[in-house]
Design a protein around this motif. Structure first.
Motif, mmCIF file in Angstrom:
data_model
loop_
_atom_site.group_PDB
_atom_site.id
_atom_site.type_symbol
_atom_site.label_atom_id
_atom_site.label_comp_id
_atom_site.label_asym_id
_atom_site.label_seq_id
_atom_site.Cartn_x
_atom_site.Cartn_y
_atom_site.Cartn_z
ATOM 1 N N GLY A 181 30.976 53.257 43.017
ATOM 2 C CA GLY A 181 31.805 52.987 44.175
ATOM 3 C C GLY A 181 32.146 51.514 44.286
ATOM 4 N N PRO A 182 32.930 51.140 45.281
ATOM 5 C CA PRO A 182 33.337 49.736 45.439
ATOM 6 C C PRO A 182 32.155 48.792 45.666
ATOM 7 C CG PRO A 182 34.717 51.199 46.753
ATOM 8 C CD PRO A 182 33.579 52.029 46.236
ATOM 9 N N ILE A 183 31.181 49.257 46.466
ATOM 10 C CA ILE A 183 30.031 48.384 46.741
ATOM 11 C C ILE A 183 29.205 48.164 45.485
ATOM 12 C CG2 ILE A 183 27.915 48.157 48.083
ATOM 13 C CD1 ILE A 183 29.234 49.719 50.314
ATOM 14 N N GLU A 184 28.995 49.234 44.686
ATOM 15 C CA GLU A 184 28.227 49.102 43.447
ATOM 16 C C GLU A 184 28.962 48.217 42.448
ATOM 17 O OE1 GLU A 184 27.553 53.015 42.132
ATOM 18 O OE2 GLU A 184 26.006 53.484 43.613
ATOM 19 N N THR A 185 30.288 48.391 42.405
ATOM 20 C CA THR A 185 31.076 47.542 41.490
ATOM 21 C C THR A 185 30.973 46.075 41.886
ATOM 22 O OG1 THR A 185 32.607 49.376 41.132
ATOM 23 C CG2 THR A 185 33.358 47.158 40.531
ATOM 24 N N ALA A 186 31.083 45.809 43.178
ATOM 25 C CA ALA A 186 30.966 44.415 43.637
ATOM 26 C C ALA A 186 29.580 43.855 43.359
ATOM 27 C CB ALA A 186 31.277 44.345 45.136
ATOM 28 N N GLY A 187 28.541 44.700 43.553
ATOM 29 C CA GLY A 187 27.189 44.241 43.255
ATOM 30 C C GLY A 187 26.996 43.940 41.788
ATOM 31 N N THR A 188 27.594 44.803 40.925
ATOM 32 C CA THR A 188 27.470 44.568 39.484
ATOM 33 C C THR A 188 28.157 43.279 39.072
ATOM 34 O OG1 THR A 188 27.406 46.958 39.117
ATOM 35 C CG2 THR A 188 27.906 45.552 37.216
ATOM 36 N N LEU A 189 29.301 42.974 39.671
ATOM 37 C CA LEU A 189 30.045 41.774 39.302
ATOM 38 C C LEU A 189 29.403 40.504 39.859
ATOM 39 C CD1 LEU A 189 33.724 43.047 39.808
ATOM 40 C CD2 LEU A 189 32.484 42.747 37.659
ATOM 41 N N LEU A 190 28.825 40.599 41.044
ATOM 42 C CA LEU A 190 28.290 39.400 41.691
ATOM 43 C C LEU A 190 26.830 39.115 41.360
ATOM 44 C CD1 LEU A 190 29.862 39.720 45.259
ATOM 45 C CD2 LEU A 190 30.628 38.280 43.363
ATOM 46 N N SER A 191 26.088 40.145 40.897
ATOM 47 C CA SER A 191 24.660 39.937 40.645
ATOM 48 C C SER A 191 24.360 38.830 39.645
ATOM 49 C CB SER A 191 24.013 41.251 40.192
ATOM 50 O OG SER A 191 24.635 41.738 39.018
ATOM 51 N N PRO A 192 25.165 38.660 38.550
ATOM 52 C CA PRO A 192 24.828 37.561 37.630
ATOM 53 C C PRO A 192 24.971 36.181 38.248
ATOM 54 C CG PRO A 192 26.240 39.185 36.566
ATOM 55 C CD PRO A 192 26.247 39.498 38.025
ATOM 56 N N VAL A 193 25.817 36.042 39.273
ATOM 57 C CA VAL A 193 26.056 34.708 39.826
ATOM 58 C C VAL A 193 25.331 34.486 41.148
ATOM 59 C CG1 VAL A 193 28.287 34.528 38.702
ATOM 60 C CG2 VAL A 193 28.152 35.491 40.996
ATOM 61 N N MET A 194 24.764 35.539 41.728
ATOM 62 C CA MET A 194 24.109 35.379 43.021
ATOM 63 C C MET A 194 22.877 34.482 42.929
ATOM 64 S SD MET A 194 25.785 36.684 45.403
ATOM 65 C CE MET A 194 24.541 36.630 46.679
ATOM 66 N N LYS A 195 22.059 34.678 41.898
ATOM 67 C CA LYS A 195 20.843 33.871 41.763
ATOM 68 C C LYS A 195 21.160 32.396 41.525
ATOM 69 C CE LYS A 195 16.440 33.662 39.329
ATOM 70 N NZ LYS A 195 15.569 34.286 38.306
ATOM 71 N N PRO A 196 22.084 32.058 40.590
ATOM 72 C CA PRO A 196 22.431 30.630 40.452
ATOM 73 C C PRO A 196 23.014 30.031 41.717
ATOM 74 C CG PRO A 196 23.135 31.858 38.525
ATOM 75 C CD PRO A 196 22.694 32.866 39.533
ATOM 76 N N LEU A 197 23.839 30.817 42.435
ATOM 77 C CA LEU A 197 24.408 30.295 43.674
ATOM 78 C C LEU A 197 23.322 30.043 44.716
ATOM 79 C CD1 LEU A 197 27.691 32.398 44.077
ATOM 80 C CD2 LEU A 197 27.482 29.969 43.509
ATOM 81 N N ALA A 198 22.359 30.960 44.810
ATOM 82 C CA ALA A 198 21.266 30.764 45.761
ATOM 83 C C ALA A 198 20.439 29.540 45.397
ATOM 84 C CB ALA A 198 20.395 32.014 45.802
#
Length: 677
Positions: A181-198
């Protein structure tokens, strides 16, 4: 006495001399071990928090000078900190975007390099190396085949009883996933960059607070250090912060320049994505020793994949091989002035430790973090063990090194240590500032009763051999001191040899024939077991100035043999004693015996390296009865040369023909007595 000062201020300030701590009970040793274990465990478990904090602390040293510059331009602290942090955030964002674009471009071009790589692999197979590899592989296959045939021959024949069971057919099962779904797709795309951003967010938030609360954090560090001298500790902390800021800024600028030159060189050579490799090379230079090697691997591999020949690979390798030694061995020493203050072993151990603790980020931060720890060890007494473990200063002072070597009965190492120091110091400075102080340590241990007779004999033999080895060396300051000797001898230690003082030389023509006779100066040893060696040192230095000497052991002037003692042509007697503590009553009696035996001879009492209680009490020194009291080898040489130079002046005035026991001429003493009356 004057001390040499280093022409370049070291990155890590000198470790101040501290009073030796009392022995710690064994039961108390477990506490630091437990505390260290808890700290390491906390750093490992909380690495998600501590890594951003460590990066923020290092960034604060880099941005500190920029904030100070903006403050000098009449900007408020909040505005100055905001501008500095926003500038750093913009640079980091730009570099991250640039790296992402370059990596995406490289990933898209990788399939185009596959044909070139396959052709080069085939070419290697056709070469002599490939034929040798095939030969070794054929031998391995032959051995494996022979083993397989032996196993087949030993297997039992298959059983003929009963028909074989029919083979079962496999059933093909197809698995289909539900479309995300859209939420899972967004999570898949953003997960690699969420940790560096945090992580980046935590870094800059902590950085803001560090720069805003700089003075408050410094005061809290001073409080934790538990120092009673607030002025000294404050000055030391500020000085250490300035040195760290200067070092990190210079290192960052140098590594950035290295990356720019590498990127430009790879662009001229034709290696794809030179910007990416320039940034990668700049980052890898923070990794000690192997950083430059690692930064060259990927450009070399890419050059091999792009160029059908080997010219691009050779050019890329030449670029790194030529540039890295120039930067590491020429430019860095010129900019830093001195090393980082870490020993090579400490750099290696710290790299392994921080890599194990925090992974690749720990490898990049290992050297800066260890430098910070060593700075704390230099200024905080409780953390001095960090400086001892990781600092590049010798763990022992030159004095302690000398004593350790003579105590270990290793005259070869004593001589090597002396040769190294004498590249920086004159012979008399080495004797006065290293040897005699080392003999004082030996005398103190002997007074405590911890030295065995064998050890005393070994110490005397080592010192005697050293004095004999140095007999042919001139007493002069070297014109061009070696850098290695300068670091060893001065090395930031406050009790380093006073190499800046020129040796004392007599005035031309002042040493008359009477002073050149053997025995003109009597070097009388005290009753200490190292006093004889000290007397031999004084005799050697006087002989190098053309003055005749004679070494008199204590046994010759003892109470039972003083009547048989013959002073000969003696004109002055120097009594040498390393008095350690208490009133040197034996010296007073010795001076009295010599005074009665040779009343016309001037007596100089040398209490070399005696304790402050004795040296500070003029009345107790005067009670010795000597004509002059000296407390160092240099002072003893000066006293003898003063007597040598005074005699020709007295003779030329026509007033006297000899010096009296008090050191004054007879008419001068008479005039003084009349004036007193």
């Amino acid at each position: 006495m004057a001390r040499n000062s280093s022409p370049e201020a070291p990155l890590i300030p000198p470790r101040p001399t501290r009073i030796a701590a009392a022995e710690t009970p064994k039961a108390a040793l477990a506490s630091p071990v437990v505390i260290a274990g808890v700290i390491v465990a906390a750093l490992y478990v909380g690495r998600e928090i501590f890594i951003p904090i460590a990066i923020a602390v290092l960034f604060s040293f880099v941005l500190g000078p920029l904030v100070d510059l903006l403050r000098r331009l009449r900007l408020g602290r909040i505005m100055a900190v905001a501008i500095a942090v926003i500038t750093a955030l913009g640079i980091v964002a730009a570099l991250t975007t640039l790296i992402g674009v370059q990596v995406a471009d490289l990933a898209g071009d990788v399939p185009r390099y596959r044909d070139t790589i396959e052709r080069k692999v085939e070419g290697l197979k056709d070469s002599a190396l490939g034929r040798a590899t095939d030969y070794v592989a054929n031998i391995g296959r032959a051995i494996h085949q022979a083993g397989s045939e032996g196993e087949v021959g030993n297997k039992p024949a298959p059983s003929a009883a009963g028909p074989e069971k029919p083979e079962e057919k496999a059933v093909l099962v197809e698995m289909r996933e539900r479309p995300p779904g859209p939420i899972e797709t967004a999570g898949t795309l953003l997960s690699p960059v969420m940790k560096p951003l945090a992580t980046t967010g935590i870094v800059f938030v902590v950085l803001l607070f560090i720069l805003m609360q700089k003075e408050d954090l410094r005061d809290r560090m001073i409080r934790l250090a538990g120092s009673s001298d607030l002025h000294r500790t404050t000055v030391a902390m500020d000085d250490a912060a300035r040195r760290l800021s200067r070092y990190f800024v210079v290192q960052l600028a140098l590594n950035a320049a290295f990356g720019i030159v590498i990127g430009a060189g790879l662009y001229l050579i034709g290696v794809p994505n030179p910007v990416l490799w320039g940034i990668f090379s700049a980052l890898m230079r923070f990794v000690p020793y192997v950083g430059a090697f690692l930064s060259a691997l990927f450009p070399l591999a890419l050059a091999a994949a792009v160029d059908p020949g080997w010219n691009m690979v050779v050019a890329t390798a030449t670029l790194f091989v030529v540039l890295e030694p120039i930067v590491g061995h020429i430019i860095e020493p010129m900019l830093y002035g001195q090393s980082t203050g870490l020993s090579p072993f400490a750099v290696l151990v710290s790299a392994l430790f921080w890599t194990w603790l925090w992974g690749p980020v720990g490898l990049l931060l290992s050297t800066p973090l260890t430098v910070c720890l060593v700075v704390l060890g230099r200024h905080v007494d409780r953390l001095e063990f960090l400086d001892v473990l990781f600092g590049d200063r010798p763990a022992l002072t030159p004095i302690e090194n000398f004593y350790q070597r003579i105590l270990a009965d290793d005259p070869e190492e004593v001589q090597e240590h002396a040769d190294l120091i004498l590249q920086e110091c004159s012979l008399s400075a080495y004797y006065d500032e290293v040897v005699l102080r080392g003999l004082e340590l030996a005398a103190r241990d002997a007074a405590r009763g911890v030295l065995t007779p064998e050890q005393k004999t070994a110490i005397r033999a080592s010192v005697t051999e050293l004095v004999e080895e140095l007999s042919s060396r001139a007493d002069e300051t070297p014109e061009a001191p070696a850098a290695a000797a300068h670091r060893l001898v001065t090395g930031g230690e406050r009790n380093a040899p006073a190499c800046g003082r020129e040796p004392i030389t007599p005035a031309p023509g002042s040493v008359g024939e009477a002073w050149r006779r053997e025995g003109a100066v009597l070097c009388v040893a005290g009753r200490g077991f190292v006093d004889g060696a000290a007397a031999a040192i004084l005799a050697q230095l006087l002989e190098k100035r053309g003055i005749g000497t004679r070494i008199v052991p204590f046994s010759e002037v003892a109470r039972a043999r003083i009547d048989a003692f013959s002073p000969g042509p003696a004109r002055i007697a120097c009594i040498i004693s390393l008095a350690i503590s208490g009133e040197p009553t034996h010296l007073r009696r010795l001076v009295g015996r010599l005074r009665r035996r040779m009343p016309q001879v001037r007596i100089v009492a040398g209490l070399w390296r005696a304790d402050d209680e004795i040296l500070g009490d003029a009345a107790r020194l005067a009670a010795l009865g000597a004509d002059e009291n000296v407390i160092s080898l240099r002072a003893a040489v000066e006293a003898v040369l003063a007597a040598v130079e005074a005699e020709p002046r007295a003779l030329s005035s026509g007033r006297v023909t000899a010096l009296s026991a008090s050191g004054r001429t007879e008419p001068e003493r008479a005039n003084s007595d009349l004036a007193g009356a």
